[in-house]
Every structure is written in C-alpha cells, then in structure tokens.
Design a protein around this motif. Structure first.
Motif, mmCIF file in Angstrom:
data_model
loop_
_atom_site.group_PDB
_atom_site.id
_atom_site.type_symbol
_atom_site.label_atom_id
_atom_site.label_comp_id
_atom_site.label_asym_id
_atom_site.label_seq_id
_atom_site.Cartn_x
_atom_site.Cartn_y
_atom_site.Cartn_z
ATOM 1 N N ALA A 21 -46.674 27.142 48.394
ATOM 2 C CA ALA A 21 -46.330 28.493 47.949
ATOM 3 C C ALA A 21 -46.502 29.511 49.066
ATOM 4 N N GLY A 22 -47.554 29.353 49.857
ATOM 5 C CA GLY A 22 -47.786 30.286 50.951
ATOM 6 C C GLY A 22 -46.671 30.274 51.978
ATOM 7 N N PHE A 23 -46.202 29.082 52.326
ATOM 8 C CA PHE A 23 -45.097 28.966 53.280
ATOM 9 C C PHE A 23 -43.839 29.619 52.712
ATOM 10 N N ARG A 24 -43.566 29.299 51.459
ATOM 11 C CA ARG A 24 -42.361 29.820 50.812
ATOM 12 C C ARG A 24 -42.379 31.351 50.740
ATOM 13 N N LEU A 25 -43.501 31.917 50.357
ATOM 14 C CA LEU A 25 -43.615 33.367 50.238
ATOM 15 C C LEU A 25 -43.498 34.062 51.587
ATOM 16 N N ARG B 97 -43.892 25.608 32.028
ATOM 17 C CA ARG B 97 -43.830 25.383 33.481
ATOM 18 C C ARG B 97 -43.301 26.621 34.199
ATOM 19 N N PHE B 98 -42.272 27.234 33.629
ATOM 20 C CA PHE B 98 -41.678 28.430 34.231
ATOM 21 C C PHE B 98 -42.677 29.585 34.244
ATOM 22 N N LEU B 99 -43.364 29.804 33.128
ATOM 23 C CA LEU B 99 -44.354 30.872 33.057
ATOM 24 C C LEU B 99 -45.484 30.627 34.052
ATOM 25 N N PHE B 100 -45.961 29.389 34.105
ATOM 26 C CA PHE B 100 -47.033 29.046 35.041
ATOM 27 C C PHE B 100 -46.617 29.322 36.478
ATOM 28 N N GLU B 101 -45.433 28.848 36.831
ATOM 29 C CA GLU B 101 -45.020 28.946 38.230
ATOM 30 C C GLU B 101 -44.751 30.386 38.648
ATOM 31 N N THR B 102 -44.109 31.170 37.802
ATOM 32 C CA THR B 102 -43.848 32.565 38.165
ATOM 33 C C THR B 102 -45.169 33.327 38.304
ATOM 34 N N ARG B 103 -46.113 33.080 37.411
ATOM 35 C CA ARG B 103 -47.397 33.781 37.477
ATOM 36 C C ARG B 103 -48.237 33.292 38.650
ATOM 37 N N PHE B 104 -48.158 32.013 38.948
ATOM 38 C CA PHE B 104 -48.871 31.472 40.102
ATOM 39 C C PHE B 104 -48.369 32.129 41.387
ATOM 40 N N TYR B 105 -47.061 32.270 41.530
ATOM 41 C CA TYR B 105 -46.523 32.869 42.753
ATOM 42 C C TYR B 105 -46.915 34.338 42.893
ATOM 43 N N HIS C 106 -42.839 17.899 39.999
ATOM 44 C CA HIS C 106 -41.875 18.988 40.135
ATOM 45 C C HIS C 106 -42.444 20.232 40.806
ATOM 46 N N PHE C 107 -43.732 20.482 40.654
ATOM 47 C CA PHE C 107 -44.329 21.662 41.271
ATOM 48 C C PHE C 107 -44.468 21.505 42.790
ATOM 49 N N PHE D 206 -38.799 26.018 41.942
ATOM 50 C CA PHE D 206 -38.696 26.271 40.502
ATOM 51 C C PHE D 206 -37.858 25.190 39.828
ATOM 52 N N TYR D 207 -38.393 23.991 39.924
ATOM 53 C CA TYR D 207 -37.729 22.819 39.350
ATOM 54 C C TYR D 207 -38.055 22.758 37.857
ATOM 55 N N ASN D 208 -37.631 23.788 37.114
ATOM 56 C CA ASN D 208 -37.939 23.821 35.683
ATOM 57 C C ASN D 208 -36.806 24.419 34.857
#
Length: 594
Positions: free
Chosen positions: A233-237, A455-463, A505-506, A513-515
């Motif tokens: 996530a850090g690299f992507r951001l 999964r979508f809620l988790f990933e968006t909030r994690f980012y 997927h994560f 966002f493989y969800n």
C-alpha cells in the motif's frame, strides 16, 4: 467412459517445468523483442505510420509472450509453493515485464506527442484502426502519468519493491501448516488449500475446529502479513502521489474501464437491495439452531443433501449443462477436461484458491483449484471454465484487443456459473437436491453483496488509514471485522478478523482492489442471463459477440451497445439485485417445515 485427468499438463506448454529449455528460449525471445522495440523508439523522429506499425507489431508480440510466461510461472508456483526454481523464474519474468513496461511508457509517450489531426489520420490505417480503441486509451492514460523516465524508474524499483512484497504472500502461505485430527484418530498436516475446504464441511464440529485452527495459524503469521500489506500500500500510495492522483480508486477504475458513477450506482443498489438476504440468513441460523451464523456457517451446506461428487461426475455434469446453452461452450469445456488443462487434485503444497490463466500463444488456458467434491467446487469449476471460454473466443483478436478487464472477465465466469446452477435446479431429482442447489445459488448473492462488499470497505478504509502511516495487525483485524459486520448488516455471530491475512487478493500487485469487479460481473451477468432466457438459443451468438468486445469498449459502452442500458443509473443494478428476492422467497417456503 473416458477418464479425465485430475492434474494439469504443463509440459504441453513448455516441457520440463522449472528447468524447461523451451521456456528459457521464450524469455530470451522477449528480451530480444524489447531490445528491438527500444531501438526503434530511439530512432523515432517523425511519427510515420509505418514506424508506428512496426513498433506496435513488436509490442503485441511481446505482450502475448509476456502473458504466456507470467501464466507459466504462476502455475508452477501454485501447484507447488515450495518450488524455489519457479520463484526464481517469476523474478525474471517480473524483471522482463518491468523492461517491457518501461519501453511501452516511451511508446505511449510517442503516441501522446502525435498531433490530434495526424493521430486521427493515422487510425485510418487498417492495421492500426483495428486496435484504435486500445491505442487511444494508451495515449490518454499517458497524459495522466509522470514523465516517461520517471515511470520507467518506478517500474524498475517495483520489481524488488512493490511486486517483491506482493510475491511475499507465497512465502507466507508456504509456512501455513494446519494440524487436524480425523474421527479415526489419524493426525494430518494440511496445506492452506486443503484446509479451506474443511471450512465449508456439512459437519459443524469439523467447521468449528477447522476455523479455530485457521485463525490460529494465520494469527501466527500476522506480523509478516501486516508488514507485507503495508509495504504494498505504501508503494502504491507514493506512486499515486507523484502522479498527482488523490483517489485510490482512480487506477482500479481505469483498469476496469469503468466510471466512478457506475461503481456508485452499483453499490447504492446493493446497499438497498441486499436487505432481502436478511430473512435467508435468519432462517439458516434457525435451521442450525443458532441465534446468528458464525463466519464458517455462512457458506456451510444445509441438511443431509450435500454429498461428495466425484471429479469425473462433476465434470460431465458441467458439460451437460453447458451443452443445453451452447454446444460450442460444451465442446470447448470437454476439451479442457480431457486434455489436462485443469489442476484439481487435493494434495499438499498447493496454493489455496482457484484461478484460470491464459496461454494465448498456445491457444490454451489452465485452471487451478483443489477439488474435494462439494457443490462449491463444481461452481468453481464452472466459473473458471467461463473465464477459459472468454479467452478462447478472443484468441483470433489482436493482442491489445484481448486485454479485457477483470470486471468483464468476471461477467463471463459468473454467467457460466448461472448456466450450471439454473439448469441443475430444474433437473433436481428431489426437494433435498433442489434445496441444496438453491442455497448454493443464494450463497453467490451473499458473497457478492456482502463478502465482496466487506473486502471493498476494508481496503478503502485501510488505504485511507495507511496515508497516515503504518497500520498495525491489530488495527487491520479491527478494520476487517468492522467491515464484515457492516457488510453483513450485523447478521454475523463470530466474524473472521484474520480474513485479510489469508486472502491472496489483497496482495496482488497487478490488479489493485481485486474485489468490486467480482460484484460487477455477477450483476452484469445476471442481466445477460435474463436476456439469454428470453431469447433462447439465438443468444449464444450474441453472447460471443459481447465477449469479443470486452477488450475494446468501456463497460458503459459495452452495456449500451449489447443491452441498451445505462450503467451509471441505478435502475439496471436494482433490477439485477432484485432477482435474488425470488430465490430467497422459495428458500423460505422450502424450509418452513424444517
């Protein structure tokens, strides 16, 4: 009756596995092609049609080889997560992929620099015109990125950074060993792939013990997993920040050729419509003698109707259902089973999960799963064969036009699932069998409306949280459980906070966002299937035409052209979501006496 092999044949692609000489030559050929492409890019001065055509030809040849090579090493690792030689080959493929991406960044920059009038004239060429959508898409995306040399540098750094962290999942899952004791007293050590099948056992005691062991093992790996996920996530951001992108969904939406308005319309319809699933979850809990379903109960079969279906029987059942829709789909699937395109054996050292991957140069695909004879396994097989058929009908298109996005890929796979489940229900021998099939069908709605939503809620909030710094394993567990309880509308007893640890997927770096594309595919295929029922056998030809367009239209254009609907409005999505209501109503009727 012919026997279908339960292990796939990789030697038909490149003989020799990790030591394959033919594969070594494939890798060398790609490197030569990329070198030639770079030579032409350096010489390019006037953007002439002929030079663009030559560069494009090389680019498409390398693209096919790269897809083939990536699939090959992916299959080698999936079939044996301890194959260190395959891990080394994967690193080399990633390195070549980065070189190709760097060359294509310069190629895209050439396209970007062509004046509009000259560009439109260039697309009148027959060869370039055949991939006009793809070339124009690359040209427009180039305008939103960093300078070519910076994008190339980012790609180089990603090999041991971004992609390296993603590959670390394979190391983690190879360490996951699960200890179980059979009713006979025999003690076994299972891989993650084998253990995941026990989570959907019809015996609740088996499920409870399996889930406790599943959580224990993955909890012991959270330090490695959280570090890995944070670095990805850090690299992507940081990359997004340097491109001037504020929205973490900008890239996944672009990859899926989908607008934010379409995504919002889809989730909006689901948030309202998924309430229809609450009576189903309540009834299922009651049937199990529970106040609420625990995580491991949600996908568990009801009653004694569940049985173990031998692999060959499952294969023939799928082929028979496909044949009723389209003989071409059935013949293709029979070839996949007979020629060893499917890895289904239940054995140790395999990666968990299932996938389909393409070998476009060979005109073949490979399907990976761990088959234990459940109804879910049969659905997975049908799902992956849908993917395989999608690629099959696109094999004669230019390489760039074969690059369809995940959301429409999931449309083809889910459509195949629907064919099997719908026709199986109609042919059920008795109410017990029909109920089992009906419940499996409703389970897919639960998965796409609730599990994928979590999964979508988790990933968006994690980012969003990751923008502030590293996120601890404890915080990740909390985010995961909160997302699950919200997505399941507080219908869960025990949740699955370690889900983020175990889910591949994560950790995928090729597709962020493989969800949500899964849910898109499910609902879009529902609309397609409704048309198929309405129009009968003639729809098969229209279906293939739609699949062929998936790599050269946005999803909004695809829906307008082939279905005449606007995906940015909720009406289409609401109609698709509402289809589940009839299934839930029937389920309640059939289980009233129980």
């Amino acid at each position: 009756m012919n026997s279908y092999p339960i292990r796939w044949d990789m030697d038909a692609i490149y003989p020799g596995g990790s030591a394959s000489e033919a594969f070594a030559q494939e890798l060398a050929g790609m490197e030569s092609g990329i070198a030639r492409l770079n030579e032409l890019l350096k010489k390019e001065e006037g953007h002439h049609v002929q030079s663009i055509k030559e560069m494009t030809s090389i680019a498409q040849d390398v693209l096919l080889s790269l897809r083939q090579s990536d699939s090959f090493v992916g299959c080698l690792i999936a079939q044996n997560v301890r194959d260190q030689a395959a891990v080394g080959l994967n690193d080399r493929v990633k390195t070549i992929s980065a070189k190709y991406a760097a060359a294509m960044t310069r190629y895209d920059n050439v396209l970007r620099g062509i004046p509009d009038a000259e560009w439109m004239a260039m697309l009148q060429d027959e060869t370039l015109g055949a991939i006009a959508f793809n070339l124009s898409e690359r040209r427009e995306k180039a305008k939103l990125k960093m300078a070519p040399e910076l994008e190339a540098l980012a790609g180089d750094l990603a090999i041991d950074g971004y992609h390296g962290w993603g590959d670390n999942y394979n190391v983690i899952v190879s360490r996951a060993q699960f200890h179980v004791e059979e009713a006979s007293g025999e003690k076994k050590v299972l891989s993650a792939g084998q253990m995941s099948n026990r989570l959907s056992s019809s015996d609740r005691v088996v499920r409870q013990e399996a889930f406790a062991e599943w959580e224990r093992v993955w909890s012991s790996l959270t330090d490695l997993s959280s570090d890995t996920l944070n670095r990805i996530a850090g690299f992507r951001l940081k990359l997004y920040e340097n491109r001037g992108w504020d929205d973490v969904l900008q890239e996944p939406l672009a990859i899926n050729r989908m607008s934010a308005a379409t995504l919002d319309a889809m989730w909006g319809a689901i948030e309202e419509g998924k309430k229809a699933l609450i009576p189903y979850l309540e009834r299922k809990a009651k049937l199990f003698g529970l106040e609420k379903l625990d995580w491991h109960d949600v996908e568990a079969p009801i009653g004694s109707s569940a049985r173990t279906v031998p692999y060959e029987e499952g294969a023939r059942f799928i082929i028979e259902q496909f044949r009723a829709f389209d003989p071409a789909l059935a013949e293709f699937s029979e070839k996949a089973f007979a020629d060893g395109w499917i890895e289904a054996e239940d054995r140790a050292d395999k990666r968990p999960g299932g996938f389909c991957t393409s070998f476009p140069k060979s005109g073949q695909t490979r399907i990976f799963m761990t088959y234990s004879g459940t109804a879910s396994n049969i659905s997975t097989l049908a799902h992956e064969l849908g993917h395989a058929y999608h690629q099959h009908v696109m094999n004669d298109l230019p390489a760039m036009s074969q690059e369809y996005a995940m959301n429409v890929a999931e449309t083809a796979s889910t459509f195949a699932e629907m064919i099997v489940s719908d026709r199986a229900m109609k042919a059920a021998a008795d109410d017990e069998e029909k109920l089992g099939l009906l419940e499996d069908k409703i389970q897919r709605a639960v998965a796409f409306f609730m599990n994928i939503r979590a999964r979508f809620l988790f990933e968006t909030r994690f980012y969003e949280r990751r923008k502030q710094g590293l996120v601890t394993a404890e915080e990740l567990n909390k985010l995961m459980e909160e997302a699950q309880r919200e997505a399941y509308m507080d219908m869960l007893g025990d949740a699955h906070p370690q889900f983020w640890t175990s889910k591949l997927h994560f950790y995928l770096t090729d597709v962020p966002f493989y969800n949500f594309p899964y849910t898109f595919g499910y609902l879009f295929s529902s609309g397609l299937y409704a048309r198929a029922i309405e129009e009968g056998p003639e729809f098969a030809e229209k279906y293939v035409a739609l699949l062929k367009d998936t790599g050269r239209l946005t999803v909004e254009q695809l829906a307008q052209k082939h279905l005449g609907v606007n995906l940015e409005e909720q009406s289409f999505w609401k109609d698709a979501v509402a289809l589940t209501e009839d299934d839930v109503r029937l389920f309640l009727e059939m289980t009233e006496e129980k």
